[in-house]
Design an enzyme around this catalytic site. Structure first.
Site, PDB file in Angstrom:
ATOM      1  N   SER A  50     -25.772   2.763  -3.625  1.00 37.57           N
ATOM      2  CA  SER A  50     -25.502   1.461  -3.004  1.00 37.57           C
ATOM      3  C   SER A  50     -26.549   1.068  -1.954  1.00 37.57           C
ATOM      4  O   SER A  50     -26.994  -0.088  -1.936  1.00 37.57           O
ATOM      5  CB  SER A  50     -24.102   1.434  -2.405  1.00 37.57           C
ATOM      6  OG  SER A  50     -23.148   1.460  -3.444  1.00 37.57           O
ATOM      7  N   THR A  84     -15.800   3.980  -1.428  1.00 30.83           N
ATOM      8  CA  THR A  84     -15.710   4.710  -2.680  1.00 30.83           C
ATOM      9  C   THR A  84     -14.740   5.888  -2.526  1.00 30.83           C
ATOM     10  O   THR A  84     -14.070   6.014  -1.499  1.00 30.83           O
ATOM     11  CB  THR A  84     -17.119   5.133  -3.171  1.00 30.83           C
ATOM     12  OG1 THR A  84     -17.007   5.669  -4.484  1.00 30.83           O
ATOM     13  CG2 THR A  84     -17.799   6.126  -2.253  1.00 30.83           C
ATOM     14  N   LYS A 124     -10.272   4.323  -1.176  1.00 33.26           N
ATOM     15  CA  LYS A 124     -10.007   2.926  -1.538  1.00 33.26           C
ATOM     16  C   LYS A 124      -8.589   2.453  -1.213  1.00 33.26           C
ATOM     17  O   LYS A 124      -8.382   1.299  -0.846  1.00 33.26           O
ATOM     18  CB  LYS A 124     -10.303   2.700  -3.028  1.00 33.26           C
ATOM     19  CG  LYS A 124     -11.785   2.831  -3.363  1.00 33.26           C
ATOM     20  CD  LYS A 124     -12.047   2.616  -4.836  1.00 33.26           C
ATOM     21  CE  LYS A 124     -13.502   2.898  -5.174  1.00 33.26           C
ATOM     22  NZ  LYS A 124     -13.807   2.616  -6.572  1.00 33.26           N
ATOM     23  N   ASP A 172     -14.396  -3.917  -8.017  1.00 37.92           N
ATOM     24  CA  ASP A 172     -14.515  -2.867  -9.043  1.00 37.92           C
ATOM     25  C   ASP A 172     -14.172  -3.353 -10.451  1.00 37.92           C
ATOM     26  O   ASP A 172     -14.903  -3.096 -11.406  1.00 37.92           O
ATOM     27  CB  ASP A 172     -13.565  -1.697  -8.726  1.00 37.92           C
ATOM     28  CG  ASP A 172     -14.209  -0.663  -7.814  1.00 37.92           C
ATOM     29  OD1 ASP A 172     -15.451  -0.638  -7.728  1.00 37.92           O
ATOM     30  OD2 ASP A 172     -13.467   0.108  -7.193  1.00 37.92           O
ATOM     31  N   ALA A 208      -5.606   8.547 -11.966  1.00 38.05           N
ATOM     32  CA  ALA A 208      -4.602   7.604 -11.461  1.00 38.05           C
ATOM     33  C   ALA A 208      -4.879   7.184 -10.014  1.00 38.05           C
ATOM     34  O   ALA A 208      -3.972   6.840  -9.267  1.00 38.05           O
ATOM     35  CB  ALA A 208      -3.217   8.246 -11.561  1.00 38.05           C
TER      36      ALA A 208
END
Length: 263
Positions: free
Chosen positions: A16, A59, A63, A99, A121
């Site tokens: 990033s 990240t 989140k 995202d 998940a």
């Protein structure tokens, strides 16, 4: 000069800073983007303001904590409870999620996707699952344990743990776990993955910058596959628009971010 950062653990691998700094430099935008290793999710908001940031990306594994830390959450992030982009708006922490749309951009060349299996998940899985459902795609979610699967069931996803998984036919299988990021682990038992990869047309991994063990397996099964580079690019373009308040042109942001991938 505005300062931006990315929060994560681990974070040394993140591209990033290269992407956003490439945009800032070439388009003469007075800003700098750095990395922040954040070990404790509960310190996210405090750290954000201590560093005097104008905005940040978030990240793994922060989140969902980022969602809780926000003063206000907007758009798609509100629906899913997951934030990957933060903006300092007059001292208030505003959260967004780029995202899911980033991933849709990434898989644009995969045709006729009607059934998707998501492995994992966490925050990325939530964002993708809900966005896929909006596109009227059937979504199945596979996770090691059932503990985090109730969320997905609520929205109408088919859920399974490793123990009760029954194979079906898929168009795309996506790994959203961090398995393979820093080691050679797989996101599920190998026998299970072999069966899954025998029953899909495409495979994708949210991890970028390396062919993960999961993608190596997909390659052995002669599948068309993608790492997370295009997803990173897609979400990065959208995040940069938020950072710069849409003062820069989307195509130019995309061009210079792509250029940074060749560095």
């Amino acid at each position: 000069m505005q300062l931006f950062s990315i929060f994560g653990n681990p974070i040394a691998h993140s591209r990033s800073p290269l992407m956003h700094n490439s945009v800032f430099k070439h388009l003469n935008y007075k800003a700098c983007y750095t990395r922040t290793l954040l070990k404790d999710s509960s310190k996210l908001k405090e750290t954000f303001f201590k560093l005097k940031l104008s905005g940040a990306n978030v990240t793994v594994p922060h989140k969902e904590a980022a969602f809780k830390a926000c003063d206000e959450v907007r758009g798609f992030a509100k629906k899913i409870g997951v934030v990957n982009t933060l903006i300092n708006e007059n001292g208030k922490l505003i959260g967004y999620n780029t995202d899911a749309d980033g991933f849709l951009f990434a898989i644009g060349e995969f045709k006729n996707i009607k059934n998707i299996l998501i492995i994992g998940a966490g925050g990325t899985a939530k964002a993708l699952a809900i966005r896929f459902l909006e596109e009227e795609i059937n979504v199945s979610v596979l996770n090691r344990s059932t503990k985090r699967l109730a969320y997905f069931k609520e929205f109408g996803c088919k859920i399974s743990s490793w123990d009760d998984f029954k194979i079906a036919s898929y168009d795309l299988v996506v790994n959203t776990t961090s398995a393979g990021l820093e080691d050679d682990s797989l996101p599920a038992p190998k026998e299970l993955l072999e069966e899954i990869l025998n029953n899909t047309r495409y495979a994708a991994d949210a991890i970028y910058g390396k062919v993960t063990p999961f993608l190596q397996l997909a390659s052995k099964h002669k599948l068309t596959y993608k790492d997370g580079a295009d997803m990173l690019l897609g979400q990065g373009v959208l995040a940069n628009e938020l950072f710069t308040n849409s003062k820069l042109e989307k195509e130019q942001i995309k061009f210079y971010m792509k250029k940074s991938f060749k560095l």
